[in-house]
Motif scaffolding. Structure first.
Motif, short mmCIF file in Angstrom:
data_model
loop_
_atom_site.label_atom_id
_atom_site.label_comp_id
_atom_site.label_asym_id
_atom_site.label_seq_id
_atom_site.Cartn_x
_atom_site.Cartn_y
_atom_site.Cartn_z
N MET A 1 0.86 -1.02 0.08
CA MET A 1 0.12 0.07 0.18
C MET A 1 0.70 1.16 -0.03
O MET A 1 1.96 1.18 0.75
N PHE B 1 -4.33 4.12 4.17
CA PHE B 1 -4.88 2.64 4.10
C PHE B 1 -5.42 2.36 5.60
O PHE B 1 -6.63 1.81 5.70
N GLN C 1 -9.32 -4.09 -1.74
CA GLN C 1 -8.19 -2.97 -2.01
C GLN C 1 -6.75 -3.26 -1.97
O GLN C 1 -6.09 -2.91 -2.79
#
Length: 247
Positions: free
Chosen positions: A194, A200, A237
């Motif tokens: 990420m 995040f 995600q």
């Protein structure tokens, strides 16, 4: 995303060794290991450092340097490496060495599949869990909130893993707890893909509080529903980001 073993095999970029922070952390761990340390205990130290983010994906683990830092024999370290390869935390290439793994999207999907089973089992047993186990859920959320207040996002990530482990621990099973601990160490490797830890983790920190509050209120059904959506969103995600990085 290529695994560390694939990168080694295909002649990819050279893997870097542990950072100074990781070496310092491992040096501090040396005091935990007696001369009669077992490979299991050494593996536990390395697993913890992976779970806490000190040893990142692609980090090359030299037998000479790690055995010296921890004060253990190379044979003991090799056995610890073997255990962690079996747990999908390390990758080994014959005559090329050992490195911390880089997960694939398929790895992440499988981790989340197991998480749904284990954390869901914990939630369903919440009413029968001991007060200490229920308190651990609240404490993990509070630790994450304190770390976020200090803008320590790596610590937020660690607190998030502690929260999810605490959910699974509500099942009251030593075996579930052991498996969850290994599983979350593997998940920590996925966090590194990420681009922004704060972007995040911040939304999930708020959702951790929602789940904890629902449990405290005794609304297990709503907590399960929230957790299911939470895990679906997080998996999507992370895997979407992995496909962007390595289509």
């Amino acid at each position: 995303m290529r695994s560390a073993s694939t990168a080694l095999r295909q002649g990819g970029p050279a893997l870097s060794g542990p950072t100074a922070h990781a070496i310092a952390a491992l040096t501090a761990d040396r005091g935990l290991l007696a001369r009669t340390s077992t490979a299991d205990r050494v593996a536990d130290v390395l697993r913890t450092r992976i779970a806490e983010g000190a040893l990142k994906p692609g980090t090359r683990l030299s037998e000479a340097s790690i055995s010296a830092v921890l004060g253990v024999s190379r044979n003991t370290l090799r056995e610890a490496f073997r255990l962690l390869v079996q747990e999908h935390l390390l990758a080994h290439e014959m005559n090329r060495g050992v490195a911390v793994r880089e997960l694939t999207a398929a790895d992440v999907a499988d981790v989340f599949r197991a998480r749904r089973a284990l954390e869901g089992a914990g939630l369903r047993n919440a009413a029968a869990a001991s007060p200490e186990l229920r308190t651990a859920v609240q404490e993990a959320v509070a630790a994450g909130e304190r770390a976020a207040g200090a803008r320590e996002w790596s610590a937020v990530a660690t607190a998030d893993l502690h929260f999810h482990r605490a959910l699974a621990e509500l099942a009251g099973s030593v075996r579930v707890d052991e498996f969850m601990r290994r599983l979350l160490a593997e998940l920590r490797l996925a966090f590194h893909v990420m681009p922004s830890l704060s972007e995040f983790h911040e939304p999930y920190l708020r959702r951790n509080r929602v789940i904890a509050d629902l449990l405290a209120a005794g609304d297990v059904v709503a907590a399960e529903r929230e957790l299911a959506d939470y895990l679906d969103t997080a998996e999507r995600q992370i895997t979407d980001r992995m496909r962007e990085v390595d289509p």
